[in-house]
Design an enzyme around this catalytic site. Structure first.
Site, PDB file in Angstrom:
ATOM      1  N   ASN A   7     107.555 -22.579  78.654  1.00 57.51           N
ATOM      2  CA  ASN A   7     106.922 -23.584  77.724  1.00 57.51           C
ATOM      3  C   ASN A   7     107.981 -23.787  76.727  1.00 57.51           C
ATOM      4  O   ASN A   7     108.022 -22.751  75.883  1.00 57.51           O
ATOM      5  CB  ASN A   7     105.499 -23.001  77.351  1.00 57.51           C
ATOM      6  CG  ASN A   7     105.046 -24.096  76.238  1.00 57.51           C
ATOM      7  OD1 ASN A   7     105.526 -24.990  75.835  1.00 57.51           O
ATOM      8  ND2 ASN A   7     103.900 -23.897  76.046  1.00 57.51           N
ATOM      9  N   ARG A  92     106.275 -26.622  81.404  1.00 59.35           N
ATOM     10  CA  ARG A  92     105.383 -27.388  80.707  1.00 59.35           C
ATOM     11  C   ARG A  92     106.352 -28.435  79.939  1.00 59.35           C
ATOM     12  O   ARG A  92     107.344 -28.577  79.296  1.00 59.35           O
ATOM     13  CB  ARG A  92     104.678 -26.764  79.439  1.00 59.35           C
ATOM     14  CG  ARG A  92     103.748 -27.636  78.689  1.00 59.35           C
ATOM     15  CD  ARG A  92     103.260 -26.822  77.224  1.00 59.35           C
ATOM     16  NE  ARG A  92     102.649 -27.940  76.548  1.00 59.35           N
ATOM     17  CZ  ARG A  92     102.862 -27.950  75.172  1.00 59.35           C
ATOM     18  NH1 ARG A  92     103.746 -27.039  74.441  1.00 59.35           N
ATOM     19  NH2 ARG A  92     101.975 -28.801  74.566  1.00 59.35           N
ATOM     20  N   HIS A 181      97.305 -31.980  75.220  1.00 57.54           N
ATOM     21  CA  HIS A 181      96.681 -30.875  75.420  1.00 57.54           C
ATOM     22  C   HIS A 181      95.932 -31.065  76.916  1.00 57.54           C
ATOM     23  O   HIS A 181      94.990 -30.341  77.097  1.00 57.54           O
ATOM     24  CB  HIS A 181      95.633 -30.569  74.403  1.00 57.54           C
ATOM     25  CG  HIS A 181      96.108 -30.180  73.191  1.00 57.54           C
ATOM     26  ND1 HIS A 181      95.620 -30.416  71.647  1.00 57.54           N
ATOM     27  CD2 HIS A 181      97.113 -29.129  72.711  1.00 57.54           C
ATOM     28  CE1 HIS A 181      96.090 -29.820  70.954  1.00 57.54           C
ATOM     29  NE2 HIS A 181      97.062 -29.244  71.354  1.00 57.54           N
ATOM     30  N   ASN A 212      95.913 -24.976  66.083  1.00 61.12           N
ATOM     31  CA  ASN A 212      96.825 -25.371  65.098  1.00 61.12           C
ATOM     32  C   ASN A 212      97.003 -26.950  65.357  1.00 61.12           C
ATOM     33  O   ASN A 212      96.807 -27.301  64.330  1.00 61.12           O
ATOM     34  CB  ASN A 212      98.203 -24.644  65.117  1.00 61.12           C
ATOM     35  CG  ASN A 212      98.711 -24.541  63.925  1.00 61.12           C
ATOM     36  OD1 ASN A 212      98.392 -25.061  62.835  1.00 61.12           O
ATOM     37  ND2 ASN A 212     100.011 -23.749  63.649  1.00 61.12           N
ATOM     38  N   GLY A 213      97.332 -27.329  66.454  1.00 62.64           N
ATOM     39  CA  GLY A 213      97.017 -28.708  66.843  1.00 62.64           C
ATOM     40  C   GLY A 213      95.705 -28.746  67.478  1.00 62.64           C
ATOM     41  O   GLY A 213      95.332 -27.878  67.926  1.00 62.64           O
ATOM     42  N   ARG A 242      98.897 -31.350  60.323  1.00 62.99           N
ATOM     43  CA  ARG A 242      98.734 -32.723  60.770  1.00 62.99           C
ATOM     44  C   ARG A 242      97.901 -33.453  60.026  1.00 62.99           C
ATOM     45  O   ARG A 242      96.776 -33.028  60.074  1.00 62.99           O
ATOM     46  CB  ARG A 242      99.247 -32.972  62.212  1.00 62.99           C
ATOM     47  CG  ARG A 242     100.189 -32.612  62.473  1.00 62.99           C
ATOM     48  CD  ARG A 242     100.193 -32.652  64.297  1.00 62.99           C
ATOM     49  NE  ARG A 242     100.473 -31.446  65.204  1.00 62.99           N
ATOM     50  CZ  ARG A 242     100.369 -30.974  66.329  1.00 62.99           C
ATOM     51  NH1 ARG A 242      99.879 -31.925  67.196  1.00 62.99           N
ATOM     52  NH2 ARG A 242     100.710 -29.968  66.735  1.00 62.99           N
ATOM     53  N   ARG A 286      91.955 -18.862  59.012  1.00 64.16           N
ATOM     54  CA  ARG A 286      91.623 -17.620  58.538  1.00 64.16           C
ATOM     55  C   ARG A 286      91.802 -17.546  56.892  1.00 64.16           C
ATOM     56  O   ARG A 286      90.922 -17.085  56.295  1.00 64.16           O
ATOM     57  CB  ARG A 286      92.386 -16.495  59.104  1.00 64.16           C
ATOM     58  CG  ARG A 286      91.868 -16.197  60.653  1.00 64.16           C
ATOM     59  CD  ARG A 286      92.656 -15.490  61.368  1.00 64.16           C
ATOM     60  NE  ARG A 286      94.007 -16.289  61.817  1.00 64.16           N
ATOM     61  CZ  ARG A 286      94.776 -15.760  62.864  1.00 64.16           C
ATOM     62  NH1 ARG A 286      94.547 -14.689  63.385  1.00 64.16           N
ATOM     63  NH2 ARG A 286      95.811 -16.494  62.926  1.00 64.16           N
ATOM     64  N   GLY A 332      92.676 -21.326  69.228  1.00 58.61           N
ATOM     65  CA  GLY A 332      92.518 -20.493  68.454  1.00 58.61           C
ATOM     66  C   GLY A 332      91.410 -20.581  67.435  1.00 58.61           C
ATOM     67  O   GLY A 332      90.630 -19.591  67.280  1.00 58.61           O
ATOM     68  N   VAL A 333      91.014 -21.853  66.918  1.00 58.93           N
ATOM     69  CA  VAL A 333      89.928 -21.917  66.190  1.00 58.93           C
ATOM     70  C   VAL A 333      88.701 -21.891  66.965  1.00 58.93           C
ATOM     71  O   VAL A 333      87.782 -21.297  66.757  1.00 58.93           O
ATOM     72  CB  VAL A 333      90.081 -23.235  65.434  1.00 58.93           C
ATOM     73  CG1 VAL A 333      88.924 -23.558  64.395  1.00 58.93           C
ATOM     74  CG2 VAL A 333      91.318 -23.208  64.623  1.00 58.93           C
ATOM     75  N   GLU A 335      88.042 -20.842  70.039  1.00 57.33           N
ATOM     76  CA  GLU A 335      87.588 -19.638  70.559  1.00 57.33           C
ATOM     77  C   GLU A 335      87.280 -18.392  69.374  1.00 57.33           C
ATOM     78  O   GLU A 335      86.440 -17.617  70.156  1.00 57.33           O
ATOM     79  CB  GLU A 335      88.767 -18.984  71.519  1.00 57.33           C
ATOM     80  CG  GLU A 335      88.823 -19.932  72.623  1.00 57.33           C
ATOM     81  CD  GLU A 335      90.390 -19.455  73.214  1.00 57.33           C
ATOM     82  OE1 GLU A 335      90.877 -18.090  73.245  1.00 57.33           O
ATOM     83  OE2 GLU A 335      91.084 -20.185  73.933  1.00 57.33           O
ATOM     84  N   ASN A 336      87.693 -18.493  68.374  1.00 55.50           N
ATOM     85  CA  ASN A 336      87.744 -17.180  67.377  1.00 55.50           C
ATOM     86  C   ASN A 336      86.831 -17.642  66.352  1.00 55.50           C
ATOM     87  O   ASN A 336      86.365 -16.657  65.730  1.00 55.50           O
ATOM     88  CB  ASN A 336      89.107 -16.949  67.133  1.00 55.50           C
ATOM     89  CG  ASN A 336      89.653 -16.271  68.262  1.00 55.50           C
ATOM     90  OD1 ASN A 336      89.299 -15.656  69.098  1.00 55.50           O
ATOM     91  ND2 ASN A 336      91.111 -16.842  68.137  1.00 55.50           N
ATOM     92  N   GLU A 385      96.610 -22.298  79.567  1.00 54.29           N
ATOM     93  CA  GLU A 385      97.552 -23.170  80.238  1.00 54.29           C
ATOM     94  C   GLU A 385      98.526 -22.783  81.191  1.00 54.29           C
ATOM     95  O   GLU A 385      98.811 -23.360  82.125  1.00 54.29           O
ATOM     96  CB  GLU A 385      98.137 -24.074  78.752  1.00 54.29           C
ATOM     97  CG  GLU A 385      97.348 -25.198  78.160  1.00 54.29           C
ATOM     98  CD  GLU A 385      97.722 -25.316  76.843  1.00 54.29           C
ATOM     99  OE1 GLU A 385      97.796 -24.369  75.909  1.00 54.29           O
ATOM    100  OE2 GLU A 385      97.891 -26.419  76.451  1.00 54.29           O
TER     101      GLU A 385
HETATM  102  P1  ADP Z   1      98.736 -23.468  68.725  1.00 51.25           P
HETATM  103  O1  ADP Z   1      98.877 -23.148  70.339  1.00 51.25           O
HETATM  104  O2  ADP Z   1      98.208 -25.060  68.337  1.00 51.25           O
HETATM  105  O3  ADP Z   1      99.872 -23.130  67.919  1.00 51.25           O
HETATM  106  P2  ADP Z   1      96.373 -21.833  68.561  1.00 51.25           P
HETATM  107  O4  ADP Z   1      95.468 -22.181  69.695  1.00 51.25           O
HETATM  108  O5  ADP Z   1      97.239 -20.659  68.946  1.00 51.25           O
HETATM  109  O6  ADP Z   1      97.259 -22.874  68.118  1.00 51.25           O
HETATM  110  O7  ADP Z   1      95.671 -21.789  67.147  1.00 51.25           O
HETATM  111  C1  ADP Z   1      96.147 -21.006  66.076  1.00 51.25           C
HETATM  112  C2  ADP Z   1      95.211 -21.242  64.971  1.00 51.25           C
HETATM  113  O8  ADP Z   1      94.003 -20.471  65.320  1.00 51.25           O
HETATM  114  C3  ADP Z   1      95.811 -20.479  63.641  1.00 51.25           C
HETATM  115  O9  ADP Z   1      96.620 -21.125  62.984  1.00 51.25           O
HETATM  116  C4  ADP Z   1      94.240 -20.228  63.040  1.00 51.25           C
HETATM  117  O10 ADP Z   1      93.990 -21.222  62.223  1.00 51.25           O
HETATM  118  C5  ADP Z   1      93.376 -19.946  64.179  1.00 51.25           C
HETATM  119  N1  ADP Z   1      92.596 -18.863  64.401  1.00 51.25           N
HETATM  120  C6  ADP Z   1      93.087 -17.885  65.167  1.00 51.25           C
HETATM  121  N2  ADP Z   1      92.251 -16.771  65.087  1.00 51.25           N
HETATM  122  C7  ADP Z   1      91.274 -17.166  64.317  1.00 51.25           C
HETATM  123  C8  ADP Z   1      90.058 -16.422  63.879  1.00 51.25           C
HETATM  124  N3  ADP Z   1      89.852 -15.401  64.085  1.00 51.25           N
HETATM  125  N4  ADP Z   1      89.301 -17.180  62.872  1.00 51.25           N
HETATM  126  C9  ADP Z   1      89.343 -18.401  62.637  1.00 51.25           C
HETATM  127  N5  ADP Z   1      90.732 -19.175  62.704  1.00 51.25           N
HETATM  128  C10 ADP Z   1      91.602 -18.551  63.747  1.00 51.25           C
END
Ligand code: ADP
Length: 414
Positions: A7, A92, A181, A212-213, A242, A286, A332-333, A335-336, A385
């Site tokens: 990627n 990718r 995506h 992040n995106g 963005r 976070r 990231g957001v 899932e977590n 992915e």
């Molecule tokens: P990308 O692949 O677009 O860079 P990700 O899917 O890895 O992004 O997501 C990254 C973002 O997820 C981080 O910038 C953060 O804001 C968010 N993130 C990751 N873990 C947590 C968490 N435990 N709580 C809140 N936000 C989180």
């Protein structure tokens, strides 16, 4: 079968070496700061967690790939005895325009087409092309497979992808909604259908890739009906940095008021806006959530704007599809971030969406987190992915043995 997944970002390169006999990850890693001083390789062999982190002598993607292949075959950190163990490389590719609606094995003809597409993703597409070329040189007998972020979205109907601007710009320049995506949206839609024990072709889904995106996709009967990103990944939701959808006149207004070029304003919209722009704190949720919990008003506002946008898409897409069976969160957001999922789903009971806060708060690998009485199911599913890219590579090779060099035919992957 062993598949290397690459990627290539504008200044980074992520990779995974997968053993597709059991879909396990053998090794994974990242090259950072490509083209900048201090290019760094971070590598991990999964079996024994052996890690390598060090600067590497690489000035571009091609040299970085050479280093990755070297470490993958090194006795101390590697997982391969030599490169002939690699059966395919999955690449990718961010934007394939309207040229490819499924993954393809790359031959010369495909490569030539990909090279005409640099304008569509000026930071990413050239990096991916140089990655493909480098691998072709170093592994001339190994099939290269390109997997496109835009492919899944090619099933969108015209009313979703045509912009209300003069039609000649679509005809001349192919300006339209492409969506991004796509590999992730497709993967989590299939996983969600399996978790719900339903056939994807009978489902209406909203897949929310919130990283992040961020993008939301409306999927009806297994096909994309609409998606929030557009001609570029700048459109749609507010994101880490963005702006998402804004009144286009703002660009010209800021350019004039601040004496900036359009390129400079474009950079602000891509890198200094979104959650970072409003909060002035960070693009990382976070950090912003911590500041909001401590009473920072702009951090609170940034999160409110974010949630407002997501809800507007959820409601809009439910209207467009005349209902929805399930909403799926990932990235990231998605899932977590337990509190973000909770905020997004709050007060949506009139749409049949009710979250079970207890189920939402328990961290599992993937789960259905809606209330038993919720008409619409809510799920979170970790995206993958790389696995999707490797699966496409395997499927294509099984269908296209010995054909990939001379007699390329697009193989449609479902
Ligand atoms: P990308 O692949 O677009 O860079 P990700 O899917 O890895 O992004 O997501 C990254 C973002 O997820 C981080 O910038 C953060 O804001 C968010 N993130 C990751 N873990 C947590 C968490 N435990 N709580 C809140 N936000 C989180």
């Amino acid at each position: 079968m062993k598949v290397l997944v690459l990627n290539c970002g504008s200044s980074s390169l992520k990779y995974q070496m997968l053993d597709m006999s059991d879909e396990s990850v053998m090794a994974r890693g990242l090259v950072e700061r490509i083209g900048i001083e201090g290019t760094l390789l971070k590598h991990r062999r999964m079996a024994d967690n052996q890690t390598y982190v060090d600067e590497i002598p690489a000035n571009n993607h091609s040299e970085s790939i050479k280093e990755v292949l070297h470490i993958l075959t090194s006795p101390a950190y590697g997982v391969l005895s030599d490169l002939t163990e690699i059966d395919a490389v999955g690449h990718r590719f961010v934007n394939a325009g309207e040229h490819f609606s499924s993954s393809v094995i790359v031959n010369n003809e495909v490569l030539k087409t990909l090279e005409t597409l640099t304008d569509f993703a000026p930071l990413h597409n050239p990096a991916s092309i140089s990655g493909i070329r480098a691998c072709m040189e170093m592994m001339p007998d190994v099939p290269m497979v390109a997997v496109f972020d835009t492919a899944f979205h090619q099933t969108m109907p015209a009313e979703s992808y045509i912009y209300p601007i003069p039609y000649e710009y679509y005809e001349k320049y192919r300006i339209r909604r492409y969506g991004f995506h796509g590999t992730s949206h497709k993967y989590i839609a299939k996983r969600a259908a399996a978790m719900l024990k339903r056939d994807i072709s009978d489902l209406k889904l909203l897949t929310c890739h919130l990283g992040n995106g961020a993008s939301i996709t409306a999927i009806r009967n297994g096909k994309v009906f609409d998606t929030s990103m557009g001609f570029t990944p700048l459109a749609g939701l507010a994101m880490g940095t963005r702006c998402g959808n804004i009144d286009p006149s703002i660009i010209l207004y800021i350019a004039e008021k601040e004496g900036l070029s359009i390129d400079e304003v474009d950079k602000i919209m891509n890198t200094q806006s979104g959650i970072l722009g409003i909060s002035g704190i960070s693009p990382d949720f976070r950090d912003v959530e911590k500041a909001a919990a401590e009473g920072d008003e702009r951090a609170k506002l940034a999160l409110q704007v974010y949630v407002h946008r997501v809800k507007a898409y959820v409601g809009g897409y439910i209207a467009l599809m005349n209902g929805v069976d399930a909403i799926v969160f990932t990235a990231g957001v998605g899932e977590n971030d337990i509190s973000m999922r909770s905020r997004i789903c709050k007060n949506l009971y009139n749409l049949g969406i009710m979250l079970d806060e207890e189920k939402n708060a328990v961290r599992r690998s993937a789960a259905i987190i809606s209330d038993e009485d919720s008409r619409v199911k809510v799920l979170y599913v970790p995206t993958n992915e790389e696995l999707m890219i490797a699966r496409d590579a395997v499927t294509l090779i099984m269908h296209g043995t010995d054909k990939y060099k001379m007699d390329w035919k697009p193989v449609v992957i479902d």
